[in-house]
Design an enzyme around this catalytic site. Sequence first.
Site, PDB file in Angstrom:
ATOM      1  N   ARG A 186       1.556   1.875  -3.604  1.00  0.00           N
ATOM      2  CA  ARG A 186       0.379   2.387  -4.319  1.00  0.00           C
ATOM      3  C   ARG A 186       0.081   3.834  -3.897  1.00  0.00           C
ATOM      4  O   ARG A 186      -0.359   4.654  -4.710  1.00  0.00           O
ATOM      5  CB  ARG A 186      -0.834   1.488  -4.057  1.00  0.00           C
ATOM      6  N   TYR A 218       0.826  -1.222   0.000  1.00  0.00           N
ATOM      7  CA  TYR A 218       0.000   0.000   0.000  1.00  0.00           C
ATOM      8  C   TYR A 218       0.855   1.264   0.000  1.00  0.00           C
ATOM      9  O   TYR A 218       0.472   2.284  -0.592  1.00  0.00           O
ATOM     10  CB  TYR A 218      -0.988  -0.026   1.174  1.00  0.00           C
ATOM     11  N   CYS A 232      -7.812   1.087  18.574  1.00  0.00           N
ATOM     12  CA  CYS A 232      -8.905   1.928  19.107  1.00  0.00           C
ATOM     13  C   CYS A 232      -9.881   2.397  18.036  1.00  0.00           C
ATOM     14  O   CYS A 232     -10.855   3.087  18.316  1.00  0.00           O
ATOM     15  CB  CYS A 232      -8.293   3.144  19.815  1.00  0.00           C
ATOM     16  N   ALA A 256     -12.398   5.512 -20.825  1.00  0.00           N
ATOM     17  CA  ALA A 256     -13.212   6.393 -19.969  1.00  0.00           C
ATOM     18  C   ALA A 256     -13.039   7.866 -20.341  1.00  0.00           C
ATOM     19  O   ALA A 256     -13.990   8.645 -20.296  1.00  0.00           O
ATOM     20  CB  ALA A 256     -12.828   6.180 -18.508  1.00  0.00           C
ATOM     21  N   GLN A 259     -15.146   2.220  -5.843  1.00  0.00           N
ATOM     22  CA  GLN A 259     -14.418   1.071  -5.315  1.00  0.00           C
ATOM     23  C   GLN A 259     -12.931   1.432  -5.200  1.00  0.00           C
ATOM     24  O   GLN A 259     -12.156   0.662  -4.636  1.00  0.00           O
ATOM     25  CB  GLN A 259     -14.563  -0.149  -6.238  1.00  0.00           C
ATOM     26  N   ASN A 260     -12.567   2.577  -5.769  1.00  0.00           N
ATOM     27  CA  ASN A 260     -11.155   2.960  -5.837  1.00  0.00           C
ATOM     28  C   ASN A 260     -10.698   3.565  -4.511  1.00  0.00           C
ATOM     29  O   ASN A 260     -11.473   4.202  -3.798  1.00  0.00           O
ATOM     30  CB  ASN A 260     -10.922   3.966  -6.975  1.00  0.00           C
ATOM     31  N   VAL A 261      -9.424   3.375  -4.235  1.00  0.00           N
ATOM     32  CA  VAL A 261      -8.859   3.912  -2.989  1.00  0.00           C
ATOM     33  C   VAL A 261      -7.987   5.142  -3.277  1.00  0.00           C
ATOM     34  O   VAL A 261      -7.469   5.765  -2.348  1.00  0.00           O
ATOM     35  CB  VAL A 261      -8.042   2.818  -2.235  1.00  0.00           C
ATOM     36  N   HIS A 267     -14.420   1.025  -0.491  1.00  0.00           N
ATOM     37  CA  HIS A 267     -13.282   0.152  -0.177  1.00  0.00           C
ATOM     38  C   HIS A 267     -12.187   0.904   0.574  1.00  0.00           C
ATOM     39  O   HIS A 267     -11.058   0.431   0.665  1.00  0.00           O
ATOM     40  CB  HIS A 267     -12.704  -0.464  -1.464  1.00  0.00           C
TER      41      HIS A 267
END
Length: 229
Positions: free
Chosen positions: A56, A53, A117, A216, A88-90, A106
């Site tokens: 990314r 991550y 916590c 797109a 759905q994209n982060v 997501h």
Amino acid sequence: MSKIVILTGAGISAESGLGTFRDEGGLWAQHRIEDVATPEGFARDPDLVHDFYNARRQQAATAQPNAAHIALARLERDYAGDVVIVTQNVDSLHEAAGSTAVLHMHGRLNSALCYGCGHRWDAPPEMGLGTPCPACGAAKTRPDVVWFGEIPYFMEEIAHHLAAATVFASIGTSGQVYPAANFVQEARAFGAATVELNLEPSEISRAFDTRRFGPATEVVPDWVHSLLA
Ligand code: APR
């Protein structure tokens, strides 16, 4: 008041240079889902998951919104009704383009979560299990993203939007992951007109009233133009 609900997937960010998951050479061809996108994988090797991550997050930090993201932000601004993006994209390219009504089902690369916590905070560029939680100080930091086997965020709010949608659009998703892949059926059941905008037919193409195939950055601005004309 008419309402457009738009589901987006990795395909809308592909032309911004961010990899998709299931296309040729995609992320799931380079990494095993069970190693980097499950709670079990994180428990087994948190450093491997954070590295995945962190990489990314670095890539997303320099990515720019493309004409598709920008067209959706224009739609939110200029459309007479309500426009909600369920992504759905982060990555945060919808927000970078100017969209404000965005639900990250997501999670987000730019958010960190303490599993001690439950505190969430803005993620540093590089983080690890030992990154101390600003609230409780614990070294129990994980990416604030939803892994396979976990419950997506905002599901109740999404159900309300789908029930009120007059138009449901799906952009840049292969329709292989649930519950997102079923949103078109939910919206149809409430009478929404449905349209898929994707590079190529997906697993769920036949569920839509109409389909627009192409990159797109071409099909999304054309679609938005047709809605605002
Ligand atoms: N323009 C439009 N669509 C595109 C483009 C493009 N330039 N490039 C690729 N696509 C389409 C592909 O044809 C494919 O249908 O985008 C889709 C990408 O599909 P996936 O890689 O499966 O990504 P996505 O559908 O977003 O995955 C859903 O799966 O792994 C989980 O959590 C992850 O959010 C992700 C979820």
